[in-house]
Design a protein around this motif. Structure first.
Motif, PDB file in Angstrom:
ATOM      1  N   PHE A  55       0.838  -1.212   0.000  1.00  0.00           N
ATOM      2  CA  PHE A  55       0.000   0.000   0.000  1.00  0.00           C
ATOM      3  C   PHE A  55       0.868   1.255   0.000  1.00  0.00           C
ATOM      4  CE2 PHE A  55      -2.710  -3.145   2.168  1.00  0.00           C
ATOM      5  CZ  PHE A  55      -3.915  -2.966   1.518  1.00  0.00           C
ATOM      6  N   ASP A  56       0.240   2.353  -0.435  1.00  0.00           N
ATOM      7  CA  ASP A  56       0.838   3.659  -0.215  1.00  0.00           C
ATOM      8  C   ASP A  56       0.718   3.940   1.288  1.00  0.00           C
ATOM      9  OD1 ASP A  56       1.237   6.359   0.208  1.00  0.00           O
ATOM     10  OD2 ASP A  56       0.242   6.976  -1.639  1.00  0.00           O
ATOM     11  N   THR A  85      -1.734   6.979   2.778  1.00  0.00           N
ATOM     12  CA  THR A  85      -3.106   7.115   2.278  1.00  0.00           C
ATOM     13  C   THR A  85      -4.046   6.372   3.215  1.00  0.00           C
ATOM     14  OG1 THR A  85      -2.312   7.218   0.008  1.00  0.00           O
ATOM     15  CG2 THR A  85      -4.598   6.605   0.295  1.00  0.00           C
ATOM     16  N   THR A 122     -15.419   7.817   0.705  1.00  0.00           N
ATOM     17  CA  THR A 122     -15.559   7.117  -0.589  1.00  0.00           C
ATOM     18  C   THR A 122     -16.481   5.908  -0.473  1.00  0.00           C
ATOM     19  OG1 THR A 122     -13.574   5.792  -0.134  1.00  0.00           O
ATOM     20  CG2 THR A 122     -13.282   7.813  -1.442  1.00  0.00           C
ATOM     21  N   SER A 159     -11.328  -6.210   3.712  1.00  0.00           N
ATOM     22  CA  SER A 159     -11.373  -5.159   4.725  1.00  0.00           C
ATOM     23  C   SER A 159     -11.522  -5.808   6.104  1.00  0.00           C
ATOM     24  CB  SER A 159     -12.570  -4.249   4.413  1.00  0.00           C
ATOM     25  OG  SER A 159     -12.886  -3.430   5.513  1.00  0.00           O
ATOM     26  N   PRO A 207      -6.521  11.317   2.419  1.00  0.00           N
ATOM     27  CA  PRO A 207      -7.659  10.428   2.168  1.00  0.00           C
ATOM     28  C   PRO A 207      -7.661   9.910   0.729  1.00  0.00           C
ATOM     29  CG  PRO A 207      -8.380  12.414   3.297  1.00  0.00           C
ATOM     30  CD  PRO A 207      -6.939  12.639   2.891  1.00  0.00           C
ATOM     31  N   GLN A 208      -7.988   8.637   0.587  1.00  0.00           N
ATOM     32  CA  GLN A 208      -8.060   8.044  -0.748  1.00  0.00           C
ATOM     33  C   GLN A 208      -9.126   8.773  -1.566  1.00  0.00           C
ATOM     34  OE1 GLN A 208      -9.228   3.774  -1.185  1.00  0.00           O
ATOM     35  NE2 GLN A 208      -7.072   3.436  -0.822  1.00  0.00           N
ATOM     36  N   GLY A 209      -8.813   9.062  -2.804  1.00  0.00           N
ATOM     37  CA  GLY A 209      -9.791   9.728  -3.661  1.00  0.00           C
ATOM     38  C   GLY A 209      -9.893  11.219  -3.391  1.00  0.00           C
ATOM     39  N   TYR A 254      -7.259  -4.073   3.732  1.00  0.00           N
ATOM     40  CA  TYR A 254      -7.353  -2.797   4.427  1.00  0.00           C
ATOM     41  C   TYR A 254      -7.643  -3.113   5.886  1.00  0.00           C
ATOM     42  CZ  TYR A 254      -7.167   0.123   0.305  1.00  0.00           C
ATOM     43  OH  TYR A 254      -6.733   0.783  -0.805  1.00  0.00           O
ATOM     44  N   GLN A 294      -8.274   5.179   3.676  1.00  0.00           N
ATOM     45  CA  GLN A 294      -9.605   5.068   3.052  1.00  0.00           C
ATOM     46  C   GLN A 294     -10.646   5.471   4.097  1.00  0.00           C
ATOM     47  OE1 GLN A 294     -12.230   2.647   3.668  1.00  0.00           O
ATOM     48  NE2 GLN A 294     -13.453   3.663   2.107  1.00  0.00           N
ATOM     49  N   ASN A 325      -5.047   1.426   7.665  1.00  0.00           N
ATOM     50  CA  ASN A 325      -5.154   2.312   6.501  1.00  0.00           C
ATOM     51  C   ASN A 325      -6.596   2.586   6.093  1.00  0.00           C
ATOM     52  OD1 ASN A 325      -5.469  -0.268   5.523  1.00  0.00           O
ATOM     53  ND2 ASN A 325      -4.214   0.032   3.701  1.00  0.00           N
ATOM     54  N   SER A 326      -7.485   2.471   7.062  1.00  0.00           N
ATOM     55  CA  SER A 326      -8.846   2.954   6.832  1.00  0.00           C
ATOM     56  C   SER A 326      -9.470   3.276   8.178  1.00  0.00           C
ATOM     57  CB  SER A 326      -9.676   1.928   6.051  1.00  0.00           C
ATOM     58  OG  SER A 326      -9.669   0.683   6.699  1.00  0.00           O
TER      59      SER A 326
END
Ligand code: SAM
Ligand code: DTB
Ligand code: SF4
Length: 325
Positions: free
Chosen positions: A42-43, A46, A101, A225, A319-321, A265, A48, A289-290
């Protein structure tokens, strides 16, 4: 290759003892390992964001010992039947505008009846039409229900194992572990993404925490997830006075989940209002990461949006997106 590499070499099936060995690593080694795994998949900067909404609240027939929505516990939660679609869509629009998202709809059901499911299918279709990912957590599913959700456009179904098989009977008696595994099979069989995790801080031992993570890691494929919830102690529930868990043990739990669920995630879930920024930062360092984003979980509180934005900005986590907003 050193001894540590030996301990965490990926076995085909995770044994509880393998996972306990990871738990027992020196903290710095554990976090380094978790970061290494995280960065391989993963990045690292970032996160989610999913927003939760309770679409049907309270009055639940089950006896989950942690849950403010069980009818049998006097928790002060007001029962609310299934919300009308416009109320739900308004919340979904607000969640999207705030930067989420994914929109996750939760219902205090043992499982949905067909007449319950139909209006939820409409909600899923409309949430998807807004350009959000759709998630639902409605309890146990019967044959065919996961397929209906999939056809409506659902992306994720959340159904938690909650704890290890050995501790489970202390927390819930109205459905068994196998019932949960059966629902997860139905979800996977319908080609939905699986969101499955658990709760820690319920008085379980470290071995039992490892037992939960082993169960999650041995699902094939592993869940996309994995929410890790810190018990929210709610007055009126049997678990209201459970001894609070050491926050660093919670960070360890996140790190272990990251290592063995390397491509999932890992969601830093319930319990954030009681966590300092420093502990949350350690959870991100450990590979979370979320998060749930928005001031409410289902019936209990979550950090204010502005606070979360400030925390993420302070950490340089994007945040993603986010570029789309
Ligand atoms: N009724 C459905 C079910 O149980 O599958 C869906 C909603 S239920 C509230 C979703 C999840 O929320 C539970 O499986 C549990 O993991 C989590 N949860 C409920 N109460 C909690 C609490 N007090 N602290 C932390 N997590 C909690
Ligand atoms: C999950 O694992 N945690 C969320 C979501 N999935 C549905 C729910 C947390 C609920 C916390 C107690 C409440 O707000 O009622
Ligand atoms: Fe009902 Fe779900 Fe709460 Fe259990 S966790 S009492 S099934 S709402």
């Amino acid at each position: 290759m050193n001894d540590m590499t030996q301990v965490i070499a990926e076995p085909v099936t995770w044994r509880v003892a393998d996972i306990e060995a990871i738990f027992a690593l020196p903290f710095n080694d554990l976090i380094f390992r978790a970061q290494t795994v995280h960065r391989a998949h993963f990045d690292a900067n970032t996160v989610q964001l999913s927003t939760l909404m309770s679409i049907k609240t309270g009055g639940c027939s089950e006896d989950c010992g942690y849950c403010p929505q069980a009818a049998r516990y006097d928790t002060g939660v007001e029962n609310q039947g299934l919300l009308d679609i416009e109320t739900v869509l308004e919340a979904a629009r607000a969640a999207k505008a705030a930067g989420a998202t994914r929109f996750c709809m939760g219902a205090a059901w043992r499982g949905p009846k067909q007449r319950d499911l139909e209006p939820v299918l409409d909600m899923v279709r409309e949430v998807k039409a807004m350009g959000l990912e759709a998630c639902a957590t409605l309890g146990m599913l019967k044959d065919g229900q996961a397929e209906q959700l999939k056809d409506a456009g659902l992306d994720y179904y959340n159904h938690n194992l909650d704890t290890s098989p050995e501790f489970y009977g202390e927390i819930i008696t109205t459905r068994d572990y196998q019932d949960r595994l059966d629902t997860l099979d139905r979800v996977r069989g319908a080609d939905l993404h699986v969101c499955c995790g658990g709760i820690v801080g319920m008085g379980e031992s470290r071995t039992q925490r490892a037992g939960l993570i082993a169960q999650l890691a041995n699902l094939t494929p592993q869940p996309e997830s994995v929410p890790i919830n810190m018990l929210v102690q709610v007055e009126g529930t049997p678990l209201q006075d459970t001894e609070a868990m050491d926050p660093l043990e919670f960070v360890r739990t996140i790190a272990v989940a990251r290592i063995v669920l390397s491509q999932s995630y890992v969601r830093l879930s319930a319990g954030r209002t009681k966590m300092s920024e420093a502990i949350q930062a350690l959870c991100f360092l450990a590979g979370a990461n979320s998060i749930f984003y928005g001031e409410k979980l289902l019936t209990t509180g979550n950090p204010e949006v502005e606070r979360d934005r400030a925390l993420l900005a302070k950490l340089g986590i994007v945040p993603q997106g986010a570029a789309c907003h």
